[in-house]
Design a protein around this motif. Structure first.
Motif, PDB file in Angstrom:
ATOM      1  N   VAL A 655      -1.039  -7.742   8.384  1.00 15.46           N
ATOM      2  CA  VAL A 655      -1.530  -8.832   9.239  1.00 15.46           C
ATOM      3  C   VAL A 655      -2.741  -9.506   8.602  1.00 15.46           C
ATOM      4  O   VAL A 655      -2.849 -10.739   8.548  1.00 15.46           O
ATOM      5  CB  VAL A 655      -1.877  -8.295  10.644  1.00 15.46           C
ATOM      6  CG1 VAL A 655      -2.654  -9.349  11.447  1.00 15.46           C
ATOM      7  CG2 VAL A 655      -0.603  -7.885  11.380  1.00 15.46           C
ATOM      8  N   ASP A 656      -3.663  -8.699   8.100  1.00 11.79           N
ATOM      9  CA  ASP A 656      -4.870  -9.263   7.479  1.00 11.79           C
ATOM     10  C   ASP A 656      -4.532 -10.060   6.219  1.00 11.79           C
ATOM     11  O   ASP A 656      -5.139 -11.106   5.958  1.00 11.79           O
ATOM     12  CB  ASP A 656      -5.860  -8.150   7.147  1.00 11.79           C
ATOM     13  CG  ASP A 656      -6.513  -7.553   8.384  1.00 11.79           C
ATOM     14  OD1 ASP A 656      -6.492  -8.225   9.441  1.00 11.79           O
ATOM     15  OD2 ASP A 656      -7.028  -6.421   8.299  1.00 11.79           O
ATOM     16  N   GLU A 657      -3.585  -9.561   5.417  1.00 12.87           N
ATOM     17  CA  GLU A 657      -3.183 -10.300   4.214  1.00 12.87           C
ATOM     18  C   GLU A 657      -2.613 -11.660   4.580  1.00 12.87           C
ATOM     19  O   GLU A 657      -2.928 -12.687   3.952  1.00 12.87           O
ATOM     20  CB  GLU A 657      -2.141  -9.498   3.422  1.00 12.87           C
ATOM     21  CG  GLU A 657      -2.703  -8.313   2.655  1.00 12.87           C
ATOM     22  CD  GLU A 657      -1.617  -7.533   1.936  1.00 12.87           C
ATOM     23  OE1 GLU A 657      -1.946  -6.779   0.989  1.00 12.87           O
ATOM     24  OE2 GLU A 657      -0.424  -7.668   2.309  1.00 12.87           O
ATOM     25  N   ASP A 672      -5.073  -3.716  -3.092  1.00 12.04           N
ATOM     26  CA  ASP A 672      -3.781  -3.551  -2.432  1.00 12.04           C
ATOM     27  C   ASP A 672      -4.017  -2.932  -1.060  1.00 12.04           C
ATOM     28  O   ASP A 672      -4.372  -1.760  -0.950  1.00 12.04           O
ATOM     29  CB  ASP A 672      -2.870  -2.662  -3.278  1.00 12.04           C
ATOM     30  CG  ASP A 672      -1.459  -2.559  -2.716  1.00 12.04           C
ATOM     31  OD1 ASP A 672      -1.217  -3.061  -1.605  1.00 12.04           O
ATOM     32  OD2 ASP A 672      -0.593  -1.966  -3.398  1.00 12.04           O
ATOM     33  N   ALA A 673      -3.792  -3.713  -0.004  1.00 13.86           N
ATOM     34  CA  ALA A 673      -4.051  -3.231   1.350  1.00 13.86           C
ATOM     35  C   ALA A 673      -2.936  -2.330   1.871  1.00 13.86           C
ATOM     36  O   ALA A 673      -3.135  -1.612   2.854  1.00 13.86           O
ATOM     37  CB  ALA A 673      -4.231  -4.415   2.299  1.00 13.86           C
ATOM     38  N   LEU A 674      -1.762  -2.372   1.233  1.00 17.62           N
ATOM     39  CA  LEU A 674      -0.630  -1.568   1.693  1.00 17.62           C
ATOM     40  C   LEU A 674       0.039  -0.863   0.511  1.00 17.62           C
ATOM     41  O   LEU A 674       1.149  -1.202   0.114  1.00 17.62           O
ATOM     42  CB  LEU A 674       0.402  -2.448   2.413  1.00 17.62           C
ATOM     43  CG  LEU A 674       0.067  -2.912   3.825  1.00 17.62           C
ATOM     44  CD1 LEU A 674       1.119  -3.899   4.316  1.00 17.62           C
ATOM     45  CD2 LEU A 674      -0.027  -1.724   4.783  1.00 17.62           C
ATOM     46  N   TRP A 681       2.638  -5.027  -8.861  1.00 16.70           N
ATOM     47  CA  TRP A 681       1.866  -6.257  -9.025  1.00 16.70           C
ATOM     48  C   TRP A 681       2.025  -6.787 -10.449  1.00 16.70           C
ATOM     49  O   TRP A 681       1.668  -6.118 -11.413  1.00 16.70           O
ATOM     50  CB  TRP A 681       0.392  -6.000  -8.720  1.00 16.70           C
ATOM     51  CG  TRP A 681       0.166  -5.570  -7.308  1.00 16.70           C
ATOM     52  CD1 TRP A 681      -0.025  -4.300  -6.859  1.00 16.70           C
ATOM     53  CD2 TRP A 681       0.149  -6.405  -6.150  1.00 16.70           C
ATOM     54  NE1 TRP A 681      -0.178  -4.286  -5.494  1.00 16.70           N
ATOM     55  CE2 TRP A 681      -0.085  -5.572  -5.029  1.00 16.70           C
ATOM     56  CE3 TRP A 681       0.288  -7.782  -5.943  1.00 16.70           C
ATOM     57  CZ2 TRP A 681      -0.170  -6.069  -3.728  1.00 16.70           C
ATOM     58  CZ3 TRP A 681       0.207  -8.284  -4.651  1.00 16.70           C
ATOM     59  CH2 TRP A 681      -0.024  -7.428  -3.558  1.00 16.70           C
ATOM     60  N   ILE A 682       2.578  -7.961 -10.563  1.00 16.60           N
ATOM     61  CA  ILE A 682       2.804  -8.549 -11.878  1.00 16.60           C
ATOM     62  C   ILE A 682       2.375 -10.009 -11.887  1.00 16.60           C
ATOM     63  O   ILE A 682       2.146 -10.630 -10.846  1.00 16.60           O
ATOM     64  CB  ILE A 682       4.284  -8.465 -12.304  1.00 16.60           C
ATOM     65  CG1 ILE A 682       5.141  -9.385 -11.423  1.00 16.60           C
ATOM     66  CG2 ILE A 682       4.798  -7.041 -12.271  1.00 16.60           C
ATOM     67  CD1 ILE A 682       6.468  -9.732 -12.011  1.00 16.60           C
ATOM     68  N   GLY A 683       2.283 -10.551 -13.087  1.00 16.71           N
ATOM     69  CA  GLY A 683       2.127 -11.976 -13.307  1.00 16.71           C
ATOM     70  C   GLY A 683       3.028 -12.360 -14.466  1.00 16.71           C
ATOM     71  O   GLY A 683       3.769 -11.530 -14.992  1.00 16.71           O
ATOM     72  N   LYS A 695      -5.394  -2.177  -7.396  1.00 11.44           N
ATOM     73  CA  LYS A 695      -5.352  -0.830  -6.827  1.00 11.44           C
ATOM     74  C   LYS A 695      -5.759  -0.867  -5.356  1.00 11.44           C
ATOM     75  O   LYS A 695      -6.332  -1.846  -4.884  1.00 11.44           O
ATOM     76  CB  LYS A 695      -6.290   0.087  -7.616  1.00 11.44           C
ATOM     77  CG  LYS A 695      -5.879   0.238  -9.085  1.00 11.44           C
ATOM     78  CD  LYS A 695      -6.873   1.094  -9.857  1.00 11.44           C
ATOM     79  CE  LYS A 695      -6.458   1.216 -11.324  1.00 11.44           C
ATOM     80  NZ  LYS A 695      -7.439   1.998 -12.108  1.00 11.44           N
ATOM     81  N   PRO A 696      -5.460   0.211  -4.614  1.00  8.65           N
ATOM     82  CA  PRO A 696      -5.837   0.264  -3.187  1.00  8.65           C
ATOM     83  C   PRO A 696      -7.334   0.137  -2.985  1.00  8.65           C
ATOM     84  O   PRO A 696      -8.119   0.541  -3.847  1.00  8.65           O
ATOM     85  CB  PRO A 696      -5.329   1.639  -2.743  1.00  8.65           C
ATOM     86  CG  PRO A 696      -4.267   2.001  -3.725  1.00  8.65           C
ATOM     87  CD  PRO A 696      -4.685   1.397  -5.030  1.00  8.65           C
TER      88      PRO A 696
END
Length: 696
Positions: A655-657, A672-674, A681-683, A695-696
């Protein structure tokens, strides 16, 4: 680049002062001198920064694109001229140096890219696919032959598998009775093997057992060339796709006749040799084999196709024919004028299950490509979330997504028709079709359910985001959203090789029902929560609120093949479960969508209120308030790994994201919130996927 601009500075400095000159800059020498000095320092700074000064492209901060693409290194592959890829037999003889794995890892040889910083696809990806299919088909045929031998139907266990795989590519279509040509998209099986995404009306042949690959492309007359440009150049296409040979479609008939004739002669010679070995010097030997071989030798090959050994060793043309369990349509066998001559030498049953199963299990090269399609589609979803406002039209959200994926990702095609369902539109699962063309005006109270995914080099992504169009959740919106998110997290936590997809569907239903109990829409009837949920599932209440399957296989097609392949669990007859597009046991290498949802669909709610087993759990007054609400769904693309899974979709989920991104927050995030969603995670930078340190 630096030398180029220095030359330009010189031309400016020496330009004539006449305003009629092409190089006219100014009327005075001093003016021209100043301009040349400015250009000099601009060129120097641009050179240092490794970015062009003129015409540079500005990308959003969340994009990791640059304006240059890396040159693929030429592999050291002996006599293959740097860019052609060797036949399968040659690969096996080089200790793996020429393996498709190495070619893909190093991005060596021919590549596909849409330019700028779009992903660079090694064409060895398709070499790898061909190797898998040839191996699978050969293994299947050898097993069948061994079975026939054990059953007394011939002794061909030591005979070489001969023949050819023949596929027909996609046709350039026209719209109804007009001459308008929609944008061409290659037929999926053909693309899987040959990678010829840009060429319509082609045929492809892979010989067995060598694995030699020949593509047949159309050639045009002057009238067509005047309109469409020159016919494809054989050598250029060969180098571009990394194939063994490219010929014209007009050469196909003679090629097939020649190759099948050559293989038949080799087979006859092999059988005659075996005949002599079986008879021996004293004339002894197996009587049945003598009769069979004498028949072959006596006909001099004329009755090869009709001989008893046809299933055991005679060369065949393997054609693609089989049922797509999602569409109910059949893959159509290749046809050209003259194939009728091989009526008794065609096999339309062996190839389809082999190639379909090969498509189910992805190679690392395919995974890397699908990471890219997920990345560009995820970032496009973020841009749409940021732009969304009440008062917009649904089709504007669709347009923004398509613009972003094509402009910044080179994705000309969508994986499917975009679903931009807002408010009550979201209770139509496949909204966006003819008659519901994403045409509603967004209202203040709407939840948006956007199911959109782009494809690149024919590989799909399929992503759904849900969010409030105002950028603020109401209490009910937040509770339903959290229940769906909990379902997604629970499935991803449990998904690994060996688990049943139907069990995963039940996991999602359970979490959604628990969320509805917490909201006061459902009641436990005085039972413990788990016991009540068990009974709700037994009474099929989960299918009322989640009327679709949990997800599906995905790859070259959104609903990829193999869901109900031979030897896999059958489709369930239970409500909800029967909507699953597969009932398979998860295997390493599969890619599936995980897409739990919670919908409020009037006819289904009416059914629940009329069903004695279900209505006892429903608080009707509370449920009726959600008529017109629509629905919430979250959909990620997940790769099953050795001991778990990897989530390739990197959209905002908590929800926050969601709220932070809609307010303009940075994405990808700093933290990372979840982590329980297992997002990778990539680009994309320099045409390559790069791992981000989040990272978390």
């Amino acid at each position: 680049f630096f030398l180029h601009n220095i030359t330009y500075c010189f031309l400016v400095a020496m330009a004539p002062t006449s305003s009629s000159s092409f190089f006219y800059i100014g009327t005075t020498v001093s003016h021209r001198f100043i301009v040349s000095i400015i250009l000099f320092f601009q060129s120097l700074s641009a050179c240092i920064a490794s970015k062009p000064f003129f015409g540079s492209t500005t990308f959003p901060a969340t994009m990791t694109l640059t304006t240059s693409s890396p040159k693929a290194k030429k592999p050291k592959i002996g006599n293959y001229a740097g860019y052609a890829m060797p036949p399968l037999n040659d690969q096996r003889a080089t200790n793996g140096d020429l393996s498709p794995e190495i070619l893909c890892q190093t991005c060596s040889g021919p590549t596909f890219s849409q330019g700028l910083d779009t992903f660079v696809v090694p064409m060895a990806l398709h070499l790898w696919n061909r190797q898998k299919v040839v191996s699978s088909l050969t293994h299947r045929l050898e097993n069948k032959r061994s079975g026939n031998s054990l059953n007394g139907e011939g002794s061909h266990a030591n005979s070489k598998i001969r023949g050819m795989i023949l596929l027909e590519g996609g046709k350039q279509q026209t719209r109804h009775d007009t001459d308008h040509e929609p944008v061409f998209r290659q037929e999926s099986y053909f693309h899987y093997l040959f990678g010829a995404s840009l060429y319509s009306d082609c045929y492809g042949v892979i010989t067995l057992p060598e694995g030699k690959t020949t593509l047949f492309v159309p050639t045009w007359g002057v009238d067509t060339e005047t309109v469409c440009g020159p016919s494809p150049e054989f050598e250029r296409v060969k180098a571009e796709l990394g194939l063994d040979e490219v010929l014209g479609v007009g050469d196909l008939k003679g090629f097939v006749e020649g190759e099948m004739g050559r293989m038949r002669e080799e087979w006859l010679a092999e059988r005659k040799t075996k005949l002599m070995e079986v008879e021996g010097e004293d004339g002894s030997g197996n009587l049945e084999e003598k009769k069979e071989n004498a028949a072959i030798a006596g006909t001099n090959g004329e009755n090869v196709a009709n001989s008893a050994s046809n299933d055991g060793g005679a060369p065949k043309i393997y054609l693609l024919k089989g049922l797509n369990t999602d569409s109910g349509n059949f893959a159509t066998p290749a046809y050209y004028k003259g194939i009728e001559d091989f009526a008794t030498m065609r096999d339309e049953s062996a190839l389809f299950p082999c190639i379909a199963e090969c498509r189910v299990i992805k190679t690392p090269a395919e995974i890397n490509l699908m990471r890219y399609t997920n990345w560009i589609s995820s970032m496009a979803h973020v841009e749409v979330m940021r732009a969304c406002r009440p008062g917009m039209m649904e089709y504007q959200l669709e347009s923004l997504f398509q613009h972003h994926t094509y402009t910044h990702g080179g994705c000309r095609h969508m994986s499917y028709t975009c679903i931009c369902a807002c408010g009550p539109s979201a209770n139509i699962l496949h909204y966006g079709h003819a008659g519901r063309p994403n045409s509603r005006l967004l209202a203040e109270t709407d939840m948006a359910l956007l199911d959109m995914g782009a494809e690149y080099h024919c590989y799909a992504s399929d992503i759904t985001c849900s969010f409030p169009v105002t950028g603020f959740f109401s209490d009910d919106q937040k509770s339903i959203y959290q229940a769906v998110l909990n379902a997604q997290i629970a499935v991803i936590d449990k998904l690994k090789p060996g688990v049943s997809w139907l069990d995963m569907h039940r996991v999602a239903e359970r979490e959604i029902l628990k969320g509805l109990v917490a909201m006061g829409i459902l009641t436990t009837c005085g039972m413990e929560l788990d016991a009540a949920t068990d009974e709700m599932l037994e009474n099929d209440l989960g299918a009322i609120f989640m009327p679709h399957g949990l997800g599906h296989l995905i790859g070259i097609d959104t609903h990829d093949v193999g869901g109900y392949a031979e030897g896999t669990p059958p489709r369930s007859t239970r409500p909800g479960l029967k909507k699953c597009r597969t009932a398979r046991i998860a295997e390493e290498g599969m890619v599936l969508t995980v897409e739990p949802g919670c919908y409020f669909i009037d006819p289904l709610m009416d059914m629940a209120l009329a069903d004695e087993r279900q209505k006892k759990f429903v608080i009707s007054e509370r449920l009726n308030k959600f008529r017109g609400f629509g629905g919430v769904r979250l959909e990620d693309n997940v790769w099953v790994t050795k001991d778990g899974c990897e989530n390739m979709t990197i959209c905002p989920r908590s929800v926050d994201e969601v709220l932070d991104v809609m307010k303009g927050g940075v994405w990808p995030p700093v933290k990372d919130a979840l982590p329980e969603l297992k997002r990778k995670w990539i680009g994309c930078k320099g045409g390559k996927v790069e791992i981000l340190d989040i990272k978390p």
